[in-house]
Design a protein around this motif. Sequence first.
Motif, PDB file in Angstrom:
ATOM      1  N   SER A  45      -7.391  13.983   4.066  1.00  0.00           N
ATOM      2  CA  SER A  45      -6.588  15.123   4.506  1.00  0.00           C
ATOM      3  C   SER A  45      -6.793  16.290   3.564  1.00  0.00           C
ATOM      4  N   TYR A  46      -7.762  17.079   3.882  1.00  0.00           N
ATOM      5  CA  TYR A  46      -8.079  18.196   3.010  1.00  0.00           C
ATOM      6  C   TYR A  46      -7.536  19.544   3.474  1.00  0.00           C
ATOM      7  N   GLY A  47      -6.768  19.541   4.511  1.00  0.00           N
ATOM      8  CA  GLY A  47      -6.242  20.804   5.014  1.00  0.00           C
ATOM      9  C   GLY A  47      -4.776  21.003   4.690  1.00  0.00           C
ATOM     10  N   LYS A  95     -10.797  15.906  13.695  1.00  0.00           N
ATOM     11  CA  LYS A  95     -10.948  14.460  13.631  1.00  0.00           C
ATOM     12  C   LYS A  95     -12.050  14.076  12.647  1.00  0.00           C
ATOM     13  N   ASP A  96     -13.096  14.862  12.662  1.00  0.00           N
ATOM     14  CA  ASP A  96     -14.197  14.592  11.734  1.00  0.00           C
ATOM     15  C   ASP A  96     -13.687  14.671  10.296  1.00  0.00           C
ATOM     16  N   PHE A  97     -12.960  15.722  10.010  1.00  0.00           N
ATOM     17  CA  PHE A  97     -12.439  15.897   8.656  1.00  0.00           C
ATOM     18  C   PHE A  97     -11.438  14.821   8.289  1.00  0.00           C
ATOM     19  N   SER A  98     -10.747  14.311   9.303  1.00  0.00           N
ATOM     20  CA  SER A  98      -9.746  13.294   9.016  1.00  0.00           C
ATOM     21  C   SER A  98     -10.399  12.029   8.463  1.00  0.00           C
ATOM     22  N   TYR A  99     -11.687  11.847   8.776  1.00  0.00           N
ATOM     23  CA  TYR A  99     -12.374  10.667   8.263  1.00  0.00           C
ATOM     24  C   TYR A  99     -12.665  10.827   6.771  1.00  0.00           C
ATOM     25  N   MET A 142       0.824  -1.182   0.000  1.00  0.00           N
ATOM     26  CA  MET A 142       0.000   0.000   0.000  1.00  0.00           C
ATOM     27  C   MET A 142       0.846   1.214   0.000  1.00  0.00           C
ATOM     28  N   ALA A 143       1.992   1.074  -0.446  1.00  0.00           N
ATOM     29  CA  ALA A 143       2.861   2.214  -0.371  1.00  0.00           C
ATOM     30  C   ALA A 143       2.629   3.192  -1.488  1.00  0.00           C
ATOM     31  N   THR A 144       1.878   2.800  -2.406  1.00  0.00           N
ATOM     32  CA  THR A 144       1.669   3.634  -3.553  1.00  0.00           C
ATOM     33  C   THR A 144       1.268   4.981  -3.122  1.00  0.00           C
ATOM     34  N   GLY A 145       1.013   4.953  -2.116  1.00  0.00           N
ATOM     35  CA  GLY A 145       0.441   6.013  -1.574  1.00  0.00           C
ATOM     36  C   GLY A 145       0.370   7.407  -1.622  1.00  0.00           C
ATOM     37  N   ARG A 146      -0.698   7.723  -1.380  1.00  0.00           N
ATOM     38  CA  ARG A 146      -1.149   9.093  -1.297  1.00  0.00           C
ATOM     39  C   ARG A 146      -0.819   9.540   0.082  1.00  0.00           C
ATOM     40  N   THR A 147      -0.892  10.735   0.299  1.00  0.00           N
ATOM     41  CA  THR A 147      -0.565  11.267   1.616  1.00  0.00           C
ATOM     42  C   THR A 147      -1.485  10.659   2.658  1.00  0.00           C
ATOM     43  N   HIS A 148      -2.715  10.575   2.303  1.00  0.00           N
ATOM     44  CA  HIS A 148      -3.647  10.035   3.295  1.00  0.00           C
ATOM     45  C   HIS A 148      -4.168   8.695   2.857  1.00  0.00           C
ATOM     46  N   ARG A 149      -4.842   8.047   3.753  1.00  0.00           N
ATOM     47  CA  ARG A 149      -5.380   6.753   3.408  1.00  0.00           C
ATOM     48  C   ARG A 149      -6.874   6.785   3.182  1.00  0.00           C
ATOM     49  N   PRO A 150      -7.228   6.354   2.010  1.00  0.00           N
ATOM     50  CA  PRO A 150      -8.640   6.317   1.637  1.00  0.00           C
ATOM     51  C   PRO A 150      -9.339   5.169   2.327  1.00  0.00           C
ATOM     52  N   ALA A 151      -8.594   4.488   3.121  1.00  0.00           N
ATOM     53  CA  ALA A 151      -9.121   3.318   3.809  1.00  0.00           C
ATOM     54  C   ALA A 151     -10.490   3.547   4.429  1.00  0.00           C
ATOM     55  N   THR A 152     -10.526   4.444   5.341  1.00  0.00           N
ATOM     56  CA  THR A 152     -11.765   4.683   6.062  1.00  0.00           C
ATOM     57  C   THR A 152     -12.856   5.335   5.230  1.00  0.00           C
ATOM     58  N   ARG A 153     -12.593   5.555   4.016  1.00  0.00           N
ATOM     59  CA  ARG A 153     -13.539   6.323   3.217  1.00  0.00           C
ATOM     60  C   ARG A 153     -15.012   5.973   3.292  1.00  0.00           C
ATOM     61  N   SER A 154     -15.484   5.322   2.317  1.00  0.00           N
ATOM     62  CA  SER A 154     -16.926   5.102   2.271  1.00  0.00           C
ATOM     63  C   SER A 154     -17.450   4.307   3.462  1.00  0.00           C
ATOM     64  N   ARG A 155     -16.614   3.529   4.021  1.00  0.00           N
ATOM     65  CA  ARG A 155     -17.093   2.669   5.079  1.00  0.00           C
ATOM     66  C   ARG A 155     -17.165   3.282   6.470  1.00  0.00           C
ATOM     67  N   GLY A 156     -16.038   3.743   6.934  1.00  0.00           N
ATOM     68  CA  GLY A 156     -16.015   4.118   8.335  1.00  0.00           C
ATOM     69  C   GLY A 156     -16.357   5.470   8.882  1.00  0.00           C
ATOM     70  N   ILE A 157     -17.137   6.266   8.236  1.00  0.00           N
ATOM     71  CA  ILE A 157     -17.435   7.559   8.838  1.00  0.00           C
ATOM     72  C   ILE A 157     -18.422   7.395   9.989  1.00  0.00           C
ATOM     73  N   PRO A 158     -17.991   7.742  11.199  1.00  0.00           N
ATOM     74  CA  PRO A 158     -18.847   7.587  12.379  1.00  0.00           C
ATOM     75  C   PRO A 158     -20.157   8.359  12.222  1.00  0.00           C
ATOM     76  N   GLU A 159     -21.184   7.805  12.764  1.00  0.00           N
ATOM     77  CA  GLU A 159     -22.496   8.429  12.681  1.00  0.00           C
ATOM     78  C   GLU A 159     -22.485   9.836  13.281  1.00  0.00           C
ATOM     79  N   ALA A 160     -21.778   9.967  14.378  1.00  0.00           N
ATOM     80  CA  ALA A 160     -21.718  11.277  15.036  1.00  0.00           C
ATOM     81  C   ALA A 160     -21.080  12.315  14.123  1.00  0.00           C
ATOM     82  N   THR A 161     -20.132  11.859  13.350  1.00  0.00           N
ATOM     83  CA  THR A 161     -19.462  12.775  12.423  1.00  0.00           C
ATOM     84  C   THR A 161     -20.416  13.171  11.300  1.00  0.00           C
TER      85      THR A 161
END
Lengths: 255, 255
Positions: free
Chosen positions: A67-69, A60-64, A1-20
Amino acid sequence: MATGRTHRPATRSRGIPEATVARLPLYLRALTALSERSVPTVSSEELATAAGVNSAKLRKDFSYLGSYGTRGVGYDVEYLVYQISRELGLTQDWPVAIVGIGNLGAALANYGGFASRGFRVAALIDADPAMAGTPVAGIAVQHTDDLDRIISDNGVSIGVITTPPGAAQQVCDRLVAAGVTSILNFAPTVLSVPEGVDVRKVDLSIELQILAFHEQRKAGEDAPAEGEDPEAPPMRATPASRKGPDGDMPAVMPA
Amino acid sequence: MATGRTHRPATRSRGIPEATVARLPLYLRALTALSERSVPTVSSEELATAAGVNSAKLRKDFSYLGSYGTRGVGYDVEYLVYQISRELGLTQDWPVAIVGIGNLGAALANYGGFASRGFRVAALIDADPAMAGTPVAGIAVQHTDDLDRIISDNGVSIGVITTPPGAAQQVCDRLVAAGVTSILNFAPTVLSVPEGVDVRKVDLSIELQILAFHEQRKAGEDAPAEGEDPEAPPMRATPASRKGPDGDMPAVMPA
DNA sequence: CCATCTTTGTGCACGCGTTCACAAAGACAT
DNA sequence: ATGTCTTTGTGAACGCGTGCACAAAGATGG
């Protein structure tokens, strides 16, 4: 997974907490205001204040989302507006149907906020035959009998229920049967829906009661303890007189 | 659902968790329905189902109020109705003032649920001089200029804001200055209030956006895999064109 | 009075959400 | 380049809420 981008799209569509998810609309609103003032960037601190939350929570919310900052600078307003809109699915059109055109239903139909973000009032439905055809907020009210067809024809997937509580579950069932998978319920009733259908409720009565609880607490802080007799009172009825068989509620609706 | 209180540790004094308080109205509603059907007792299981919650959660919630059940039998409906009503402070009268009599404000004024549980619409207030004197739901609308006096004279401690977002904070400040310590805000704005004042919000726009998020998620499950370019879009301008200076909102209110 | 059966009340463990605190990243000046 | 300064992104600790699972309490029947 080193191809990488600065951030990890891992948590993308799946893991955004409901509270967020629940806070994203808040950020979006604040960002939109900044955008209209042509503010190019904001720091998490400023935006957090505007949205009424903690800056750490906001970051933290945005981190889900990714990395847009930019460190040392902050977030690009326009870019963030787009990203959040996309994440919330507001870049597409959402036809909405309102069932129960009474005072509240009509008020919602006239609600400007509806059209503002991809939401469009596609149909107004009521059980009263006398209302059929009557224009409300520029849209002709249609009869409940045609509910299925109306939902299907307009591709409605989000339904708003503003009927009296007694009719809510039935209307809900029909909406679901017709293909609606998200419901915003204003009727003071617990709706039961099949798996896969989301229901959110807005309940004025509950909100007031919660406020009353805290209000009573505040008032009682200086007053004496409640040791008197928590259970001496009437073993029988409610303080207020009951009215109809639907003592609890509603009736924002007319007919 | 709605809501959001201004952050605060809260619930320190009497130990009832905030989450429990939020559910008490739900139990009360279910119990009231049982009471009207003259059902003498209910088990935690039955009541939980009626309220749409887990039975263990319900029992734990009740345990914070005290041991009001009878093992092997269940809870006495009437008794519990009384205990919860008392705990929520519904055994007393709560005069409420609604500020902003537009479509939504009028709908709330006509809301039957208001009067049902100790809540009484004591005053309707609007900034439009033309509305002064006009009866809405049987109550004459009064002008904002008299807000202070109206609140004081009626002993109002709970205020409902249904004004356009631009006027919300100002109205809020005036309400607080006049003695209101609990506010139910329907305007899509973050209100800032001094310590000791509770604010709960009901925001249609946010609820819809949360539903849209889940709706999009459902739709995307079988649809195309994304993951390709989460950030390909415009780095500069927003995809959608800006509209009014109040792109976000509201305006359920008229004038 | 004893046995059995039902249902409450709660100790405990787990998971989510919040907050702190800080290292790393980048901007900017020298 | 190098150093300083600002602000993000996040690891880790903490606290609240949830749900399980069960012992205790009381009802009920023999």
